[in-house]
Design a protein around this motif. Structure first.
Motif, PDB file in Angstrom:
ATOM      1  N   THR A 309       1.105  -1.528  -0.247  1.00 63.65           N
ATOM      2  CA  THR A 309      -0.255   0.090  -0.086  1.00 63.65           C
ATOM      3  C   THR A 309       0.709   1.305   0.298  1.00 63.65           C
ATOM      4  O   THR A 309       0.611   2.051  -0.470  1.00 63.65           O
ATOM      5  CB  THR A 309      -1.213  -0.055   1.499  1.00 63.65           C
ATOM      6  N   THR A 310       1.940   1.622   0.478  1.00 65.57           N
ATOM      7  CA  THR A 310       3.025   2.226   0.123  1.00 65.57           C
ATOM      8  C   THR A 310       3.188   2.689  -0.872  1.00 65.57           C
ATOM      9  O   THR A 310       3.409   4.517  -0.828  1.00 65.57           O
ATOM     10  CB  THR A 310       4.128   1.876   1.371  1.00 65.57           C
ATOM     11  N   VAL A 311       3.439   1.900  -1.346  1.00 64.69           N
ATOM     12  CA  VAL A 311       4.108   2.306  -2.961  1.00 64.69           C
ATOM     13  C   VAL A 311       2.085   2.630  -3.808  1.00 64.69           C
ATOM     14  O   VAL A 311       2.590   2.784  -5.495  1.00 64.69           O
ATOM     15  CB  VAL A 311       5.270   1.856  -3.736  1.00 64.69           C
ATOM     16  N   LYS A 312       0.796   2.764  -3.463  1.00 69.65           N
ATOM     17  CA  LYS A 312      -0.028   2.101  -4.147  1.00 69.65           C
ATOM     18  C   LYS A 312      -0.369   3.597  -4.914  1.00 69.65           C
ATOM     19  O   LYS A 312      -0.364   4.877  -4.427  1.00 69.65           O
ATOM     20  CB  LYS A 312      -1.002   1.680  -2.866  1.00 69.65           C
ATOM     21  N   GLN A 313      -0.592   3.652  -5.847  1.00 69.83           N
ATOM     22  CA  GLN A 313      -1.113   5.022  -6.655  1.00 69.83           C
ATOM     23  C   GLN A 313      -2.371   5.607  -7.126  1.00 69.83           C
ATOM     24  O   GLN A 313      -2.828   6.536  -6.933  1.00 69.83           O
ATOM     25  CB  GLN A 313      -0.090   4.774  -7.731  1.00 69.83           C
ATOM     26  N   LEU A 314      -3.525   4.214  -7.170  1.00 69.85           N
ATOM     27  CA  LEU A 314      -4.668   4.655  -7.776  1.00 69.85           C
ATOM     28  C   LEU A 314      -5.300   2.969  -7.589  1.00 69.85           C
ATOM     29  O   LEU A 314      -5.434   2.575  -7.379  1.00 69.85           O
ATOM     30  CB  LEU A 314      -4.493   4.960  -8.932  1.00 69.85           C
ATOM     31  N   ARG A 315      -6.446   3.589  -7.021  1.00 67.72           N
ATOM     32  CA  ARG A 315      -7.918   2.585  -7.150  1.00 67.72           C
ATOM     33  C   ARG A 315      -9.152   3.035  -7.660  1.00 67.72           C
ATOM     34  O   ARG A 315      -9.610   4.421  -7.781  1.00 67.72           O
ATOM     35  CB  ARG A 315      -8.983   2.824  -5.588  1.00 67.72           C
TER      36      ARG A 315
END
Length: 474
Positions: A309-315
């Motif tokens: 999740t730390t490097v998640k960019q979009l949903r």
């Protein structure tokens, strides 16, 4: 596509195999050198002889955190890096080679966020330590064993090849955590990386088709402005135009996150409650001494022990189904949204103007073209207009019926996307005269409705204040 576009795509794709290699490199120094030197080599491909721009900001920022007072280094770094962005964008007017577009611009944008953040985080950590403040339940903003950032670490963090061209943004503590992990090669990353790529082929197909048949340049032509289909045609044409522009970022960010995942970068235990950009928000038994621990019996990580999740960019689903125009922001370019919230909104001294300050900063970070400012400021007021609309229609929304709820969700979804469509002219065309021509062809309906509902929202009593008045009268 232009040659620079092909270079950009190649550099993004290169992150995937390079990330896989990084995961199997052991040792702090080896991993640091690999991340920094590979990233610098890729930046050299993008900048070529103009690499001095990024080098100047990296060296300058390093001297700032080393020789400026810790109480002011964050302000000096902010002024230096954002000030240099202005010079960077005007370089061609001053006799230097053009660098403010394409891949070099993307690198400089990400670099500015990282260089500013490290000064802020270092300052916060030093002052917190001096004040004796410590929260054992929350990870520190800066690693205690990395207060004295060396030139090699600073170089490696700045030029780390992961996210160098697309993001996601990550803090120095996340990079430091990555360098110190002894068990990276045991992380189960292949399945998670494939999950990031699941919908990329579909995004690519839609992007290619829509870009071909709905070019954005067309909306500045006389044919578009004088089309016999009138306003309805001009509004409907904007839907696919905005869609392919949005999905282009879906492709780039999903590929970038795939590279991060294969490298094991940004992996933390699930119970650390990680946030994009921030990293862990609380400590975990599986994250002792800043090191990921394997299962004591199997010596391996479980498939679901860690997340990225730390490097998640979009949903994507949340973006596509928003019912408030501001509702997409927490799910779009999430790590940069964290940066704007943490380093601008939370630090801005006047609370009432924090949201406005974020929009102005976002516009400046994107560029100097007036179109960016028109887009971001209009977006800010459209948000206020939609809040006014929701307030005015409040009594109708409270009718207890599922069908009524669905109806208003559809209405809110339509209004939200109309706001994005209306703004896309200024954000894409960038020139004021072209933007005003497009808005005039739409009879400024976005401005008219926004002003109307802001006004109505101010004079229409909210349910809360109405209840208070009723109690007072009793």
């Amino acid at each position: 596509m232009a040659w620079d576009d092909y270079v950009y795509i190649a550099l993004i794709l290169a992150n995937i195999p390079l990330g896989f290699i990084a995961k199997h490199i052991n040792g702090y120094t080896n991993r640091l050198l690999y991340c920094g030197l590979v990233g610098f080599a890729l930046a050299l491909v993008a900048f070529q002889t103009r690499i001095w721009h990024s080098l100047f900001t990296v060296v300058g920022s390093y001297f700032i955190i080393k020789f400026c007072s810790v109480r002011y280094c964050h302000v000096v770094s902010l002024v230096f890096n954002f000030g240099y962005l202005a010079f960077f964008r005007m370089a061609s007017y001053l006799g230097f080679d053009e660098v403010s577009t394409g891949t070099p611009n993307a690198v400089q944008l990400i670099l500015s966020l990282k260089l500013i953040s490290i000064a802020f985080d270092l300052r916060d950590a030093v002052l917190r330590e001096a004040d004796g403040k410590k929260d054992d339940d929350k990870p520190p903003s800066f690693p205690a064993d990395a207060m004295n950032v060396g030139p090699l670490e600073f170089f490696g963090y700045s030029y780390c090849f992961l996210g160098l061209f697309t993001g996601p943004f990550f803090r120095y503590k996340t990079f430091h955590h990555y360098l110190n992990q002894p068990n990276l090669s045991k992380l189960p990353t292949a399945k998670k990386a494939l999950q990031e790529l699941t919908y990329v082929p579909f995004y690519v197909f839609v992007f290619i088709v829509l870009q071909k048949y709905f070019p954005v340049e067309y909306i500045a032509t006389d044919e578009y402005l004088n089309h016999p289909g009138g306003v309805l045609y001009r509004v409907l044409y904007s839907y696919p135009c905005v869609m392919w522009f949005r999905w282009r970022f879906y492709i780039a960010w999903q590929l970038a996150v795939c590279g991060f995942t294969l490298a094991g970068f940004g992996a933390f235990p699930k119970d650390c409650d990680c946030r994009s950009g921030l990293g862990p928000s609380k400590m975990s038994q599986k994250y002792k001494n800043n090191v990921l621990t394997v299962d004591s019996q199997t010596g391996e990580f479980g498939e679901d022990d860690v997340d990225f999740t730390t490097v998640k960019q979009l949903r994507v689903w949340q973006i596509e189904t928003i019912t408030r125009i501001g509702g997409a922001l927490p799910h779009w370019n999430m790590s940069v949204q964290f940066w704007m919230y943490h380093y601008v909104s939370q630090k801005f001294p006047i609370r009432q103007f924090r949201r406005f300050a974020v929009f102005v900063t976002g516009a400046y970070w994107h560029g100097l073209h007036m179109g960016y400012y028109l887009a971001f400021l209009m977006f800010f007021f459209v948000m206020l207009g939609q809040e006014g609309f929701v307030k005015v229609t409040g009594p109708l929304r409270r009718i207890p019926s599922k069908w009524i709820e669905y109806f208003w969700n559809v209405v809110d979804w339509s209004i939200s996307w109309q706001g994005y469509l209306y703004n896309q002219a200024s954000f894409r065309l960038l020139k004021v005269d072209d933007t005003l021509r497009v808005w005039a062809s739409l009879y400024y309906y976005g401005h008219v409705l926004t002003i109307l509902f802001i006004f109505l929202g101010l004079i229409f009593p909210s349910p809360r204040s109405k209840n208070k008045d009723d109690k007072k009268s009793e």
